[in-house]
Write an enzyme that holds these catalytic residues in place. Structure first.
Site, PDB file in Angstrom:
ATOM      1  N   CYS A  12     -15.241  -4.570  30.100  1.00 36.36           N
ATOM      2  CA  CYS A  12     -15.700  -5.185  31.349  1.00 36.36           C
ATOM      3  C   CYS A  12     -16.075  -4.139  32.406  1.00 36.36           C
ATOM      4  O   CYS A  12     -15.196  -3.430  32.898  1.00 36.36           O
ATOM      5  CB  CYS A  12     -14.586  -6.095  31.861  1.00 36.36           C
ATOM      6  N   CYS A  15     -14.158  -4.324  35.674  1.00 37.17           N
ATOM      7  CA  CYS A  15     -12.760  -3.922  35.442  1.00 37.17           C
ATOM      8  C   CYS A  15     -12.647  -2.400  35.450  1.00 37.17           C
ATOM      9  O   CYS A  15     -11.697  -1.843  36.008  1.00 37.17           O
ATOM     10  CB  CYS A  15     -12.256  -4.479  34.112  1.00 37.17           C
TER      11      CYS A  15
END
Length: 89
Positions: A12, A15
């Site tokens: 991600c 992230c």
């Protein structure tokens, strides 16, 4: 004590953007906030329990109860404000 649960995944991009910010917060608030990282790919039951549909998702708990939730990449200052808002120290 406050607890911040970081729901994330290795693949991600937001992230990955948040990882150094969370690491800084961990150092600065080590005595005041418990930090827990949950990889959604390896902990689907936990993610489902919290109703996580997007990542990153950050759940702030106090005494085992969810009190705030942030979804998506956020600036460090937003976490600092949350911690200050809910600290009892």
């Amino acid at each position: 004590m406050l607890k911040l649960i970081d729901f994330h995944a290795e693949w991600c991009p937001p992230c990955k953007l948040m990882a150094p910010i969370i690491a800084e917060l961990e150092k600065e608030y080590a005595e005041k906030v418990i930090f827990e990282k949950v990889d959604v790919d390896h902990n689907s039951d936990r993610s489902s329990h919290y109703g996580v549909l997007s990542i990153p998702t950050f759940v702030l708990e106090k005494d085992g109860q969810e009190i705030e939730r942030l979804i998506g990449a956020r600036p460090k200052e937003e976490f600092v404000s949350l911690f200050q808002k809910h600290q009892t120290i």
